[in-house]
Scaffold this motif. Structure first.
Motif, mmCIF file in Angstrom:
data_model
loop_
_atom_site.group_PDB
_atom_site.id
_atom_site.type_symbol
_atom_site.label_atom_id
_atom_site.label_comp_id
_atom_site.label_asym_id
_atom_site.label_seq_id
_atom_site.Cartn_x
_atom_site.Cartn_y
_atom_site.Cartn_z
ATOM 1 N N PRO A 75 34.443 42.574 15.214
ATOM 2 C CA PRO A 75 34.101 41.250 15.750
ATOM 3 C C PRO A 75 35.351 40.410 15.916
ATOM 4 C CG PRO A 75 32.615 41.849 13.959
ATOM 5 C CD PRO A 75 33.710 42.883 13.959
ATOM 6 N N GLY A 76 35.425 39.646 17.013
ATOM 7 C CA GLY A 76 36.568 38.788 17.252
ATOM 8 C C GLY A 76 36.600 37.611 16.294
ATOM 9 N N LEU A 77 37.795 37.137 16.026
ATOM 10 C CA LEU A 77 37.957 36.019 15.105
ATOM 11 C C LEU A 77 37.598 34.687 15.748
ATOM 12 C CD1 LEU A 77 41.350 37.102 13.478
ATOM 13 C CD2 LEU A 77 39.032 37.430 12.578
ATOM 14 N N LEU A 78 37.604 34.630 17.085
ATOM 15 C CA LEU A 78 37.235 33.426 17.824
ATOM 16 C C LEU A 78 36.240 33.804 18.911
ATOM 17 C CD1 LEU A 78 40.737 31.712 18.219
ATOM 18 C CD2 LEU A 78 38.993 31.226 16.501
ATOM 19 N N GLY A 79 35.699 32.817 19.583
ATOM 20 C CA GLY A 79 34.651 33.064 20.555
ATOM 21 C C GLY A 79 35.139 33.325 21.962
ATOM 22 N N TYR A 80 36.192 34.120 22.098
ATOM 23 C CA TYR A 80 36.698 34.455 23.428
ATOM 24 C C TYR A 80 36.324 35.889 23.773
ATOM 25 C CZ TYR A 80 39.460 30.209 23.144
ATOM 26 O OH TYR A 80 39.845 28.902 23.034
ATOM 27 N N GLY A 81 35.860 36.077 25.022
ATOM 28 C CA GLY A 81 35.488 37.413 25.463
ATOM 29 C C GLY A 81 36.292 37.921 26.629
ATOM 30 N N ARG A 82 36.984 37.016 27.326
ATOM 31 C CA ARG A 82 37.711 37.397 28.540
ATOM 32 C C ARG A 82 39.076 36.712 28.565
ATOM 33 N NH1 ARG A 82 35.424 35.050 32.847
ATOM 34 N NH2 ARG A 82 34.053 33.717 31.632
ATOM 35 N N ALA A 83 40.011 37.347 29.255
ATOM 36 C CA ALA A 83 41.331 36.758 29.447
ATOM 37 C C ALA A 83 41.947 37.324 30.714
ATOM 38 C CB ALA A 83 42.241 37.031 28.247
ATOM 39 N N THR A 84 42.855 36.573 31.288
ATOM 40 C CA THR A 84 43.711 37.076 32.365
ATOM 41 C C THR A 84 45.142 37.110 31.850
ATOM 42 O OG1 THR A 84 44.089 34.866 33.290
ATOM 43 C CG2 THR A 84 42.228 36.112 34.151
ATOM 44 N N TRP A 85 45.916 38.080 32.344
ATOM 45 C CA TRP A 85 47.306 38.205 31.914
ATOM 46 C C TRP A 85 48.172 38.502 33.128
ATOM 47 C CZ3 TRP A 85 49.626 43.141 29.321
ATOM 48 C CH2 TRP A 85 51.002 42.940 29.093
ATOM 49 N N GLU A 86 49.115 37.610 33.401
ATOM 50 C CA GLU A 86 50.143 37.858 34.392
ATOM 51 C C GLU A 86 51.264 38.658 33.733
ATOM 52 O OE1 GLU A 86 49.895 33.740 36.999
ATOM 53 O OE2 GLU A 86 51.158 33.861 35.206
ATOM 54 N N LEU A 87 51.441 39.892 34.156
ATOM 55 C CA LEU A 87 52.507 40.693 33.572
ATOM 56 C C LEU A 87 53.872 40.108 33.917
ATOM 57 C CD1 LEU A 87 49.985 42.624 33.578
ATOM 58 C CD2 LEU A 87 51.634 44.484 33.586
ATOM 59 N N LEU A 102 57.818 30.074 43.068
ATOM 60 C CA LEU A 102 58.912 30.950 42.666
ATOM 61 C C LEU A 102 58.347 32.226 42.039
ATOM 62 C CD1 LEU A 102 61.334 28.353 41.055
ATOM 63 C CD2 LEU A 102 61.486 29.361 43.348
ATOM 64 N N LYS A 103 58.748 33.377 42.564
ATOM 65 C CA LYS A 103 58.226 34.658 42.077
ATOM 66 C C LYS A 103 59.341 35.365 41.298
ATOM 67 C CE LYS A 103 56.694 35.233 46.330
ATOM 68 N NZ LYS A 103 56.380 33.859 46.739
ATOM 69 N N LEU A 104 59.396 35.096 40.004
ATOM 70 C CA LEU A 104 60.484 35.573 39.163
ATOM 71 C C LEU A 104 60.077 36.828 38.397
ATOM 72 C CD1 LEU A 104 61.625 32.136 37.698
ATOM 73 C CD2 LEU A 104 62.555 33.339 39.682
ATOM 74 N N THR A 131 47.167 40.991 36.161
ATOM 75 C CA THR A 131 47.530 40.506 37.477
ATOM 76 C C THR A 131 49.019 40.183 37.495
ATOM 77 O OG1 THR A 131 46.982 38.831 39.154
ATOM 78 C CG2 THR A 131 46.805 38.149 36.852
ATOM 79 N N GLY A 132 49.458 39.451 38.512
ATOM 80 C CA GLY A 132 50.842 39.057 38.626
ATOM 81 C C GLY A 132 50.934 37.755 39.392
ATOM 82 N N GLY A 133 51.949 37.620 40.199
ATOM 83 C CA GLY A 133 52.747 38.579 40.905
ATOM 84 C C GLY A 133 51.967 39.833 41.300
ATOM 85 N N GLU A 134 52.736 40.893 41.420
ATOM 86 C CA GLU A 134 52.156 42.206 41.692
ATOM 87 C C GLU A 134 52.344 43.055 40.453
ATOM 88 O OE1 GLU A 134 50.618 45.639 42.513
ATOM 89 O OE2 GLU A 134 50.216 43.810 43.674
#
Length: 401
Positions: A75-87, A102-104, A131-134
Motif C-alpha cells: 500500500p502507498g504511503l500517500l493517496g497518489y495513484g498516478r504521476a507523469t515524469w519528464e525524463l 527551451l528544450k534542454l 514523457t519529455g521532450g522526447e
C-alpha cells in the motif's frame, strides 16, 4: 519478470492488472491481503487468481510461485495513484507549437532516477506516464523504463515515434509492454510534417516507427496535432490512424510555453479552436502529480511552481502538495467582473500563462467571443498554471469475489 501487478489504487479498491492490457480485475481487500501473505511466504499462485487470469487474459499461472508471476505492491504511503515524469526536456524535433520553450538535454543521473522512482512507488503510484521532450532520445531511457516497469508500474509512453523502429526499443516494449503508447502526429504528408517539426526527413522516421510498432503488435494511441501548417491535413491524419486501427484524438488548441512565451499562439488555427468543457476542478496535486527532469514534483506539467524536491524530501515532502494545489487551482476571484466564471473552460493557472503571453482573451476565454462575459475591470492576478494531467482507463474491470 512479473505477468501481473496487484495493488491498491485510490478509491477503486484493490486491482490486479496486466501490463499492456486495458483489462483489470477488482478484488476484495481480503484477496489482496491473501496475496501479500502468500508473497511473503513465497507460496504458489492461489486458485482463484489462476482461474481469473486464465479467463481474463488466457494466462496460465497455475502452480507458479506467486512472486514470479505477480508483483504484489505494498500500500502507498500517500493517496497518489498516478504521476507523469519528464525524463528530460530535450527533443530531436523543433516543433513550432511546442509548449516547452527551451528544450534542454538535462536531467538526473542514474542513482537519482532510482531514488526518485522508489519515491513514486512508495507513495502509491501505479500508472506512470513517461514523457519529455522526447523520451526515446534520453540517454537513460531504456534503463529508466525497465526499472520503473520492474517496480510494478503501468507505464504510458508519450513519443513522436521517430525512434520507435529501433530493434532494442521494440524488444524492450515487447518484453515489458507499455499500458499505452501515445504518439503525436504532425501531418499526413512529408511536406507538412517536416515543416511543422522543422526537421527534414522526420516524416519518414515517424512513419517507419509507427509501422514497426504496428507490426510488433504494440498498443498505440495517436494525438493528431493541428496548426496553421497542417490544418488542411486533419482528415489525412485521421485516415492514417484509421488505416492502422489506432484510436486517436485531435488537438488544436495552442497554449503559451511554460515560461509564458507567446510563440506557439502564432500557429493557432483559428477555425479549429475547440470549445473547452467547463472547468470544474481536477485532482492535480491530490491524486496525481508531475515530476520534472530534476526530480521536482509539482501539481502538473504546467503548474510547476511551487514544487517539491523529491530527491531532498522524498515521500514526506509530497504531503505539502495538496495544499499547493488548492492554492493554485482556486479561482481566487477569477477575472474581475466576470459573471460566468463558474462554468469557465480554463483552469486559472493556465489562464495565467495566457495573460503572461498577452494572448487575446478569445484564445482562452470562450465566452468572450459570444458576448456572454462581462468585464468591468482588469483581469485579476493568478498563480502559475496546472492542467488535467494524465488519466488511466480500464476498458474492463471485472470484480473477483
Amino acid at each position: 519478470m512479473h505477468q501481473l501487478i496487484a495493488a491498491p489504487f485510490l478509491d477503486e479498491g484493490h486491482l490486479v492488472l496486466r501490463p499492456g492490457s486495458e483489462q483489470g480485475l477488482r478484488i476484495p481487500a481480503g484477496h489482496y491481503e491473501e496475496l501479500r501473505d502468500l508473497s511473503a511466504r513465497n507460496a504458489a499462485v492461489p486458485d482463484w487468481l489462476s482461474s481469473a487470469a486464465e479467463a481474463g487474459w488466457s494466462l496460465s499461472l497455475a502452480g507458479l510461485p506467486l512472486n514470479e508471476a505477480v508483483n504484489v505492491r505494498r500500500p502507498g504511503l500517500l493517496g497518489y495513484g498516478r504521476a507523469t515524469w519528464e525524463l528530460n526536456l530535450g527533443c530531436n524535433y523543433d516543433c513550432e507549437h511546442c509548449y516547452l520553450g527551451l528544450k534542454l538535454f538535462e536531467g538526473m543521473d542514474w542513482d537519482q532516477r532510482v531514488q526518485m522512482l522508489h519515491v513514486l512507488r512508495d507513495t502509491g503510484v501505479v500508472w506512470l506516464q513517461m514523457t519529455g521532450g522526447e523520451p526515446l532520445v534520453d540517454r537513460l531511457f531504456m534503463e529508466s523504463y525497465r526499472y520503473a516497469w520492474d517496480l510494478g508500474m503501468m507505464i504510458s509512453l508519450s513519443t513522436n515515434a521517430s525512434r520507435l523502429w529501433r530493434p532494442e526499443v521494440l524488444e524492450l516494449l515487447r518484453e515489458r509492454p507499455a499500458y499505452r503508447i501515445t504518439i503525436s502526429v504532425y501531418g499526413a504528408t512529408a511536406a507538412s510534417y517536416d515543416a511543422l517539426v522543422r526537421r527534414r526527413g522526420a516524416f519518414d522516421k515517424f512513419h517507419r516507427g509507427i509501422t514497426a510498432a504496428a507490426e510488433a503488435g504494440l498498443r498505440m494511441n495517436f494525438n493528431l496535432l493541428a496548426t496553421t501548417t497542417n490544418d488542411t491535413e486533419v482528415d489525412g491524419m485521421r485516415t492514417l490512424a484509421e488505416g492502422l486501427g489506432v484510436p486517436y484524438h485531435v488537438f488544436s488548441n495552442m497554449a503559451p510555453t511554460i515560461q509564458g512565451d507567446a510563440n506557439p499562439l502564432a500557429v493557432q488555427s483559428i477555425p479549429l479552436i475547440a470549445k473547452r468543457k467547463p472547468f470544474q476542478g481536477c485532482n492535480a496535486g491530490h491524486t496525481f502529480f508531475h515530476v520534472d527532469p530534476h526530480g521536482k514534483a509539482s501539481v502538473c506539467k504546467i503548474g510547476r511552481e511551487p514544487n517539491i524536491d523529491l530527491l531532498a524530501e522524498g515521500v514526506e515532502g509530497l504531503r505539502r502538495l495538496g495544499g499547493i494545489a488548492d492554492g493554485l487551482l482556486t479561482r481566487q476571484g477569477g477575472c474581475t467582473g466576470c459573471t460566468v466564471q463558474g462554468t469557465c473552460g480554463t483552469c486559472m493557472p493556465l489562464v495565467q500563462l495566457y495573460r503572461k503571453a498577452k494572448s487575446p482573451m478569445e484564445r482562452y476565454c470562450q465566452y468572450r467571443e459570444t458576448g456572454e462575459v462581462i468585464i468591468n475591470g482588469t483581469d485579476s492576478d493568478a498563480p502559475a498554471s496546472a492542467d488535467a494531467g494524465t488519466r488511466h482507463d480500464l476498458a474492463t474491470a471485472r470484480t473477483v469475489c
